[in-house]
Write an enzyme that holds these catalytic residues in place. Sequence first.
Site, PDB file in Angstrom:
ATOM      1  N   CYS A   1       0.839  -1.209   0.000  1.00  0.00           N
ATOM      2  CA  CYS A   1       0.000   0.000   0.000  1.00  0.00           C
ATOM      3  C   CYS A   1       0.871   1.256   0.000  1.00  0.00           C
ATOM      4  O   CYS A   1       1.383   1.669   1.051  1.00  0.00           O
ATOM      5  CB  CYS A   1      -0.916  -0.019   1.222  1.00  0.00           C
ATOM      6  SG  CYS A   1      -1.937   1.458   1.343  1.00  0.00           S
TER       7      CYS A   1
ATOM      8  N   CYS B   1      -0.410   4.149   2.137  1.00  0.00           N
ATOM      9  CA  CYS B   1      -0.269   3.933   3.587  1.00  0.00           C
ATOM     10  C   CYS B   1       1.182   4.132   4.024  1.00  0.00           C
ATOM     11  O   CYS B   1       1.450   4.727   5.058  1.00  0.00           O
ATOM     12  CB  CYS B   1      -0.669   2.513   3.990  1.00  0.00           C
ATOM     13  SG  CYS B   1      -2.164   1.906   3.244  1.00  0.00           S
ATOM     14  N   ASP B   2       2.132   3.589   3.262  1.00  0.00           N
ATOM     15  CA  ASP B   2       3.513   3.501   3.734  1.00  0.00           C
ATOM     16  C   ASP B   2       4.506   4.381   2.974  1.00  0.00           C
ATOM     17  O   ASP B   2       5.670   4.478   3.371  1.00  0.00           O
ATOM     18  CB  ASP B   2       3.999   2.033   3.640  1.00  0.00           C
ATOM     19  CG  ASP B   2       3.119   1.105   4.464  1.00  0.00           C
ATOM     20  OD1 ASP B   2       2.625   1.555   5.515  1.00  0.00           O
ATOM     21  OD2 ASP B   2       2.924  -0.047   4.056  1.00  0.00           O
TER      22      ASP B   2
END
Length: 305
Positions: A131, A134-135
Amino acid sequence: MYDVAIIGSGPAGLSASIYAKRAGLHAVTLEQNPMSGGQVLNTYEVDNYPGLPGINGFDLGMKFREHADKLGCEFREAVVEAVKENAQGFTLVTDGGELQAKTVLAAMGATHAKLNIPGEEELSGMGVSYCATCDGAFFRGRVTAVIGGGDVAVEDAIFLARGCEKVYLIHRRDELRAAAVLQKELMALPNVEVIWDTVVEKISGEDQVDSLLIKNVKTGEKKALLVDGVFVAVGIIPSGGLLQDLVDCDEKGYLIAGEDCATSRPGIFAAGDLRKKKLRQIVTAVSDGANAITSILDYLLNHVE
Ligand code: NAP
């Protein structure tokens, strides 16, 4: 006894909740985590949902949920462990007890596929991610690689290029399958390099990813590529396992249902990314949710006392 139990609260499930409420059905939407929206929550930018150009995926997910809340749709946080057929309809066994419904709408979506190569599992969360939104922030100013050639891989590479010093897009063929508009945007970025005809054989690092072993599939040449992080975007796996013994699925596990979303088992319907279909987009998931509820209304009228 619910008229319909909707399993999943991504775009398909949320659209179905809205249509069910407006149709006067007694419906419940079961979600396994408190955040509705599904995969869209992890999308940085959605630019093909009509009327909302360039909207952030998280915001779109929230808008869908707010709409359902405003109408008074019923949600329950529960993991569905089994679906059993009975004389009146279906029993859904969840981690919070059982519930009864005349029909079931499967809208569990899909999860990330894995590469299944050495280092992938061991370094997951230590430089291996599924992701980018997300990261990606952890890799600001660093070097990353994205693996895959679909919409998600190209979107991830574009997103990462905003903060990373350099982004490699590693694709196993010599052409991408991503939408043309995304490819054009990607190719214009000075800090993105596409590595064609190449697969990743191993991800290495002690406590953190430091390199990939890549192989050119045409020449057979192998070499190490130094990266700080790697984002795997090699497709999706349908999350329909729960119903696999009840309804017909294809060889990849997608639930077989037509545009009416009716599966091979009367009373069970399938909407969104887990349905076998050609185009998986937010807009087609949303449209499945609406079609499914229309089919469920017909079914309740014609099949259920
Ligand atoms: P996808 O379209 O299935 O693409 C997967 C990519 O990974 C393909 O390029 C494939 O290569 C590659 N791949 C698969 N297995 C691999 C392996 N073992 N090693 C290396 N590469 C591998 O999946 P996706 O990008 O996750 O998208 C999922 C669905 O959501 C698609 O239907 C997509 O259109 C949709 N989506 C749409 C949007 C949008 O409209 N903006 C955004 C996100 C997702 P090959 O090309 O060689 O098969």
